[in-house]
Design a protein around this motif. Structure first.
Motif, PDB file in Angstrom:
ATOM      1  N   GLN A 172       7.095 -26.427 -24.762  1.00  0.00           N
ATOM      2  CA  GLN A 172       6.894 -25.892 -23.736  1.00  0.00           C
ATOM      3  C   GLN A 172       5.320 -25.399 -23.575  1.00  0.00           C
ATOM      4  O   GLN A 172       4.520 -25.479 -22.636  1.00  0.00           O
ATOM      5  CB  GLN A 172       7.855 -24.903 -23.073  1.00  0.00           C
ATOM      6  CG  GLN A 172       9.161 -25.504 -22.796  1.00  0.00           C
ATOM      7  CD  GLN A 172      10.302 -24.390 -22.637  1.00  0.00           C
ATOM      8  OE1 GLN A 172       9.888 -23.108 -22.601  1.00  0.00           O
ATOM      9  NE2 GLN A 172      11.603 -24.661 -22.258  1.00  0.00           N
ATOM     10  N   THR A 173       5.105 -24.738 -24.629  1.00  0.00           N
ATOM     11  CA  THR A 173       3.770 -23.984 -24.979  1.00  0.00           C
ATOM     12  C   THR A 173       2.711 -24.879 -25.039  1.00  0.00           C
ATOM     13  O   THR A 173       1.682 -24.664 -24.409  1.00  0.00           O
ATOM     14  CB  THR A 173       4.014 -22.851 -26.352  1.00  0.00           C
ATOM     15  OG1 THR A 173       4.933 -21.869 -26.068  1.00  0.00           O
ATOM     16  CG2 THR A 173       2.596 -22.283 -26.498  1.00  0.00           C
ATOM     17  N   LEU A 174       2.979 -25.866 -25.945  1.00  0.00           N
ATOM     18  CA  LEU A 174       1.873 -27.036 -26.010  1.00  0.00           C
ATOM     19  C   LEU A 174       1.682 -27.798 -24.640  1.00  0.00           C
ATOM     20  O   LEU A 174       0.733 -28.005 -24.383  1.00  0.00           O
ATOM     21  CB  LEU A 174       2.467 -28.051 -26.807  1.00  0.00           C
ATOM     22  CG  LEU A 174       1.552 -29.270 -26.955  1.00  0.00           C
ATOM     23  CD1 LEU A 174       0.175 -28.776 -27.781  1.00  0.00           C
ATOM     24  CD2 LEU A 174       2.178 -30.437 -28.122  1.00  0.00           C
ATOM     25  N   ALA A 175       2.774 -28.032 -23.756  1.00  0.00           N
ATOM     26  CA  ALA A 175       2.681 -28.365 -22.523  1.00  0.00           C
ATOM     27  C   ALA A 175       1.786 -27.758 -21.485  1.00  0.00           C
ATOM     28  O   ALA A 175       0.865 -28.167 -20.698  1.00  0.00           O
ATOM     29  CB  ALA A 175       4.120 -28.802 -22.047  1.00  0.00           C
ATOM     30  N   LEU A 176       1.947 -26.294 -21.764  1.00  0.00           N
ATOM     31  CA  LEU A 176       1.366 -25.344 -21.037  1.00  0.00           C
ATOM     32  C   LEU A 176      -0.093 -25.510 -21.243  1.00  0.00           C
ATOM     33  O   LEU A 176      -1.080 -25.252 -20.334  1.00  0.00           O
ATOM     34  CB  LEU A 176       1.843 -23.886 -21.143  1.00  0.00           C
ATOM     35  CG  LEU A 176       1.234 -23.081 -20.306  1.00  0.00           C
ATOM     36  CD1 LEU A 176       1.676 -22.672 -19.005  1.00  0.00           C
ATOM     37  CD2 LEU A 176       1.727 -21.511 -21.136  1.00  0.00           C
TER      38      LEU A 176
END
Length: 109
Positions: free
Chosen positions: A16-20
């Motif tokens: 999720q952090t990478l996608a953000l």
């Protein structure tokens, strides 16, 4: 600005952090820290950039190490067993944040 994520592709918060970051047009260096473990110096640098004690980098539920252990003992445990590193960790040249929640990393961008 240099941007690196210590990433575990099996971790939902890490994904999720990478996608953000990517949704914001950022292209961080993705480091699978379990395949390419950080050195003791890199762990110390991350701790300084977090502006928190080494304990902040530890996944406490996965270790028998005492929370009263000293900085060197914690960093040594993390260097020896990178799966104990709290994830994800996003680093810039001057700061770092743990992506729990993922939005926390936006503070350093």
């Amino acid at each position: 600005m240099a941007l690196t994520i210590w990433h575990n592709p099996r971790c939902s918060k890490s994904r999720q952090t990478l996608a953000l970051l990517q949704e914001r047009g950022l292209d961080p260096v993705i480091r699978d820290y379990q395949k390419e473990p950080p050195t003791m110096a890199e762990l110390q640098d991350a701790m300084m950039k977090l502006d928190q004690p080494a304990a902040a980098l530890m996944r406490w539920k996965d270790t028998d190490l005492s929370k009263d252990a000293g900085e060197n003992a914690i960093l040594s445990a993390l260097a020896a067993n990178p799966k104990l590193i709290e994830r994800p960790l996003v680093l810039t040249d001057t700061a770092a944040r743990i992506g729990r929640p993922p939005e926390a990393v936006l503070e350093i961008l």
